[in-house]
Design an enzyme around this catalytic site. Structure first.
Site, PDB file in Angstrom:
ATOM      1  N   ARG A 198      -2.644  -2.154  -3.297  1.00  0.00           N
ATOM      2  CA  ARG A 198      -3.845  -1.361  -3.051  1.00  0.00           C
ATOM      3  C   ARG A 198      -3.800  -0.146  -3.978  1.00  0.00           C
ATOM      4  NH1 ARG A 198      -6.134   2.200   1.958  1.00  0.00           N
ATOM      5  NH2 ARG A 198      -8.101   2.532   0.915  1.00  0.00           N
ATOM      6  N   ASN A 213       0.876  -1.177   0.000  1.00  0.00           N
ATOM      7  CA  ASN A 213       0.000   0.000   0.000  1.00  0.00           C
ATOM      8  C   ASN A 213       0.914   1.228   0.000  1.00  0.00           C
ATOM      9  OD1 ASN A 213      -1.840   2.011   0.487  1.00  0.00           O
ATOM     10  ND2 ASN A 213      -2.777   1.036   2.288  1.00  0.00           N
ATOM     11  N   GLY A 243     -11.738   2.476  12.591  1.00  0.00           N
ATOM     12  CA  GLY A 243     -11.374   3.009  13.918  1.00  0.00           C
ATOM     13  C   GLY A 243     -12.550   3.354  14.821  1.00  0.00           C
ATOM     14  N   ILE A 244     -13.447   4.203  14.335  1.00  0.00           N
ATOM     15  CA  ILE A 244     -14.585   4.618  15.152  1.00  0.00           C
ATOM     16  C   ILE A 244     -15.627   3.493  15.204  1.00  0.00           C
ATOM     17  CG2 ILE A 244     -16.482   6.294  15.326  1.00  0.00           C
ATOM     18  CD1 ILE A 244     -14.630   8.317  13.834  1.00  0.00           C
ATOM     19  N   GLY A 253     -11.157   8.750   7.517  1.00  0.00           N
ATOM     20  CA  GLY A 253     -12.015   8.886   6.345  1.00  0.00           C
ATOM     21  C   GLY A 253     -13.192   7.967   6.584  1.00  0.00           C
ATOM     22  N   ARG A 282     -12.252  16.230   6.808  1.00  0.00           N
ATOM     23  CA  ARG A 282     -12.986  16.528   5.560  1.00  0.00           C
ATOM     24  C   ARG A 282     -14.423  16.916   5.877  1.00  0.00           C
ATOM     25  NH1 ARG A 282     -11.686  11.017   2.644  1.00  0.00           N
ATOM     26  NH2 ARG A 282      -9.515  10.939   3.297  1.00  0.00           N
ATOM     27  N   ASN A 285     -14.481   0.630  17.473  1.00  0.00           N
ATOM     28  CA  ASN A 285     -14.078   0.901  18.860  1.00  0.00           C
ATOM     29  C   ASN A 285     -14.990   1.808  19.659  1.00  0.00           C
ATOM     30  OD1 ASN A 285     -11.461  -0.498  18.808  1.00  0.00           O
ATOM     31  ND2 ASN A 285     -10.986   1.023  17.253  1.00  0.00           N
ATOM     32  N   GLU A 306      -8.531  -4.850   4.855  1.00  0.00           N
ATOM     33  CA  GLU A 306      -8.388  -4.623   3.415  1.00  0.00           C
ATOM     34  C   GLU A 306      -7.204  -5.396   2.855  1.00  0.00           C
ATOM     35  OE1 GLU A 306      -8.749  -0.671   4.901  1.00  0.00           O
ATOM     36  OE2 GLU A 306      -9.564   0.005   2.992  1.00  0.00           O
ATOM     37  N   HIS A 344     -18.236   2.369   7.366  1.00  0.00           N
ATOM     38  CA  HIS A 344     -16.780   2.392   7.584  1.00  0.00           C
ATOM     39  C   HIS A 344     -16.475   3.771   8.166  1.00  0.00           C
ATOM     40  CE1 HIS A 344     -12.482   1.563   6.220  1.00  0.00           C
ATOM     41  NE2 HIS A 344     -12.462   2.832   6.592  1.00  0.00           N
ATOM     42  N   LEU A 345     -16.229   3.817   9.479  1.00  0.00           N
ATOM     43  CA  LEU A 345     -16.067   5.105  10.166  1.00  0.00           C
ATOM     44  C   LEU A 345     -14.654   5.186  10.736  1.00  0.00           C
ATOM     45  CD1 LEU A 345     -19.452   4.968  12.175  1.00  0.00           C
ATOM     46  CD2 LEU A 345     -19.079   5.951   9.901  1.00  0.00           C
ATOM     47  N   ASP A 362      -9.415  13.799  15.796  1.00  0.00           N
ATOM     48  CA  ASP A 362      -9.506  12.475  16.406  1.00  0.00           C
ATOM     49  C   ASP A 362     -10.780  12.379  17.236  1.00  0.00           C
ATOM     50  OD1 ASP A 362      -9.082  10.322  18.432  1.00  0.00           O
ATOM     51  OD2 ASP A 362      -7.165  10.161  17.385  1.00  0.00           O
ATOM     52  N   HIS A 420     -13.106   3.179  -0.507  1.00  0.00           N
ATOM     53  CA  HIS A 420     -13.164   2.196   0.595  1.00  0.00           C
ATOM     54  C   HIS A 420     -13.832   0.884   0.157  1.00  0.00           C
ATOM     55  CE1 HIS A 420     -13.232   5.499   3.957  1.00  0.00           C
ATOM     56  NE2 HIS A 420     -11.994   5.094   3.726  1.00  0.00           N
ATOM     57  N   LYS A 464       3.363   0.809   3.024  1.00  0.00           N
ATOM     58  CA  LYS A 464       3.059  -0.246   4.001  1.00  0.00           C
ATOM     59  C   LYS A 464       3.145  -1.586   3.297  1.00  0.00           C
ATOM     60  CE  LYS A 464      -0.379   2.462   6.431  1.00  0.00           C
ATOM     61  NZ  LYS A 464      -1.764   2.772   6.188  1.00  0.00           N
TER      62      LYS A 464
HETATM   63  P1  ADP Z   1      -8.007   5.730   8.875  1.00  0.00           P
HETATM   64  O1  ADP Z   1      -9.172   6.246   8.091  1.00  0.00           O
HETATM   65  O2  ADP Z   1      -6.860   6.686   8.919  1.00  0.00           O
HETATM   66  O3  ADP Z   1      -7.626   4.308   8.571  1.00  0.00           O
HETATM   67  P2  ADP Z   1      -8.903   4.661  11.424  1.00  0.00           P
HETATM   68  O4  ADP Z   1      -9.790   3.623  10.831  1.00  0.00           O
HETATM   69  O5  ADP Z   1      -7.686   4.224  12.139  1.00  0.00           O
HETATM   70  O6  ADP Z   1      -8.531   5.779  10.379  1.00  0.00           O
HETATM   71  O7  ADP Z   1      -9.805   5.525  12.442  1.00  0.00           O
HETATM   72  C1  ADP Z   1      -9.330   6.604  13.155  1.00  0.00           C
HETATM   73  C2  ADP Z   1     -10.452   7.123  14.048  1.00  0.00           C
HETATM   74  O8  ADP Z   1     -10.843   6.060  14.913  1.00  0.00           O
HETATM   75  C3  ADP Z   1     -10.063   8.299  14.927  1.00  0.00           C
HETATM   76  O9  ADP Z   1     -11.081   9.279  14.894  1.00  0.00           O
HETATM   77  C4  ADP Z   1      -9.984   7.689  16.304  1.00  0.00           C
HETATM   78  O10 ADP Z   1     -10.383   8.583  17.303  1.00  0.00           O
HETATM   79  C5  ADP Z   1     -10.964   6.552  16.221  1.00  0.00           C
HETATM   80  N1  ADP Z   1     -10.614   5.515  17.200  1.00  0.00           N
HETATM   81  C6  ADP Z   1      -9.556   4.706  17.163  1.00  0.00           C
HETATM   82  N2  ADP Z   1      -9.519   3.912  18.276  1.00  0.00           N
HETATM   83  C7  ADP Z   1     -10.579   4.266  19.020  1.00  0.00           C
HETATM   84  C8  ADP Z   1     -11.090   3.848  20.279  1.00  0.00           C
HETATM   85  N3  ADP Z   1     -10.501   2.911  20.982  1.00  0.00           N
HETATM   86  N4  ADP Z   1     -12.224   4.427  20.723  1.00  0.00           N
HETATM   87  C9  ADP Z   1     -12.828   5.375  20.010  1.00  0.00           C
HETATM   88  N5  ADP Z   1     -12.392   5.830  18.816  1.00  0.00           N
HETATM   89  C10 ADP Z   1     -11.280   5.282  18.331  1.00  0.00           C
END
Ligand code: ADP
Length: 399
Positions: free
Chosen positions: A90, A7, A330-331, A211, A240, A334, A385, A207-208, A282, A179, A14
């Site tokens: 990718r 990637n 990420g969001i 991006g 964005r 988690n 991915e 997908h949150l 973040d 995505h 990566k």
């Molecule tokens: P990218 O689009 O760069 O791949 P990610 O999928 O890693 O991004 O997502 C990043 C987002 O996920 C950030 O807004 C971050 O705050 C959120 N995030 C990551 N880990 C956690 C967590 N444990 N709890 C809440 N939000 C998280």
């Protein structure tokens, strides 16, 4: 067979080496500061990480270093490059022609060059990554896996913008969607969790991440998605803006005497969670600020949740129903609070979650967070991915 997944970004690269006999990752890492210095982090499961500052003048240098480390007597995981069956890349944008994952030959590479104009950020580095591998691993098949290809089956009424039609013909201005590799992986996982063929299901994938995008997957095909001509459309993201009234951009350009590059910078780098909250891009930090009473942080999160709900609702209407709502990235993976807020007051659509299961969902595993008896399954599914790219590459190589 072992598959190397690459990637490539503008100054980073990566890599992951998969053993496709069991799907495991046997090494992975990241080259950084390509062209402006150079550094590498190389990881192997169960072993100590290796990091070093190494001069990386180009993507060719980065690939050469990756292969050197993978075959190194001490730090390596394979005895020779011959063990690598093929390389999967990718590629964010496949344009209108590269509609499926494909082996990249001269013709495909030429096409990728021809669409750099509509993909100026991600196109050139992906091409550099492919060219470096072609040069250094002459006998290996190079496979391109495109984020856009999952959207190749969308109806023209979904992908054409209501602009003069000639701009579509002249410049390829249309919705492409991004995505796609993640949405394809997660929707397939959702079908597996439900235990029904994907061809019989209506799934919405959220997908949150930094991006973010949402995709409607009906009978295994993506029929709509929130990103558009660029990854800018749809939801507000880390930095964005997401969807806007287009005329406000020209208004703002006139008011502030901005160039097209200025406005691009504002909507890509200074907007979204960061722009509204003024705190951070973040989500975790914005959440903390909102809890501490920061009203603009509260506003940014309310906007995010509201936008997700609106798009999910519109896709359920487009598909005439929903069997599963899946959260990823990420969001999505988690953040239990965002998931709970999105799913609140959606019981009319069959979406009801078990709030305890949601709150206590273990990290990094797929889990069904629906309430017992809920008509729609709500699922949390870690995306992968790179694995999807390795799988597509394996399929093309063994065909
Ligand atoms: P990218 O689009 O760069 O791949 P990610 O999928 O890693 O991004 O997502 C990043 C987002 O996920 C950030 O807004 C971050 O705050 C959120 N995030 C990551 N880990 C956690 C967590 N444990 N709890 C809440 N939000 C998280």
């Amino acid at each position: 067979m072992k598959i190397l997944v690459i990637n490539a970004g503008s100054s980073s690269l990566k890599y992951q080496l998969f053993d496709m006999d069991d799907g495991s990752v046997i090494a992975k890492g990241l080259c950084e500061k390509i062209g402006i210095g150079g550094a590498i982090t190389h990881k192997r499961p169960g072993k100590e990480n290796y990091s070093a500052e190494v001069e990386l003048k180009s993507h060719d240098d980065a690939i050469a270093l990756v292969l050197k480390l993978l075959t190194d007597a001490e730090l390596g995981v394979i005895s020779s490059v011959d063990e690598i069956g093929a390389v999967g890349h990718r590629v964010a944008h496949g344009g209108e022609k590269l509609r499926r994952s494909t082996v990249i030959g001269d013709e495909e590479l030429e096409y990728l060059y021809s669409i750099v104009g509509i993909n100026p950020l991600h196109g050139p580095p992906a091409i550099k990554g492919i060219e470096a591998c072609r040069k250094i691993m002459k006998d290996k098949l190079q496979v391109g896996v495109f984020d856009t290809s999952f959207y190749s089956d969308m109806a023209d009424s979904t992908y054409i913008y209501a602009l003069p039609y000639e701009y579509y013909e002249k410049y390829g201005i249309r919705k492409y969607g991004f995505h796609g590799t993640s949405h394809r992986f997660v929707s397939a996982q959702a079908a597996e969790m439900i235990g029904k063929p994907i061809e019989e299901l209506k799934i919405v994938v959220c997908h949150l991440g930094n991006g973010s995008s949402i995709t409607a997957v009906k009978n295994g095909k993506a029929i709509d998605t929130s990103m558009g001509f660029t990854p800018q459309d749809g939801l507000p993201m880390g930095t964005r803006s997401g969807a806007l009234d287009p005329s406000l951009l020209t208004y703002l350009m006139k008011q502030e005497d901005l160039t097209p590059d200025d406005i691009d910078n504002i909507i890509n780098k200074k907007s979204g969670l960061l722009g509204v909250s003024g705190v951070s891009s973040d989500c975790r930090e914005v959440m903390i600020a909102a809890k501490d009473g920061n009203d603009r942080a509260r506003l940014a999160l309310d906007m995010l949740v509201g936008s997700i709900k609106k798009i999910v609702g519109s896709y359920i209407a487009e598909m005439n129903g929903i069997d599963a709502l899946a959260f990823t990235a990420g969001i999505g993976e988690n953040d239990a609070t965002i998931r709970e807020r999105v799913c609140k007051d959606m019981d009319y659509l069959g979406i009801e979650i078990d709030t305890d299961v949601n709150k206590n969902a273990p990290r990094g595993t797929k889990i069904d967070i629906s309430k017992a008896g809920a008509k729609t399954k709500t699922l949390v599914i870690p995306t992968d991915e790179e694995y999807m790219i390795a799988l597509d590459t394996l399929k093309l190589v063994t065909k």
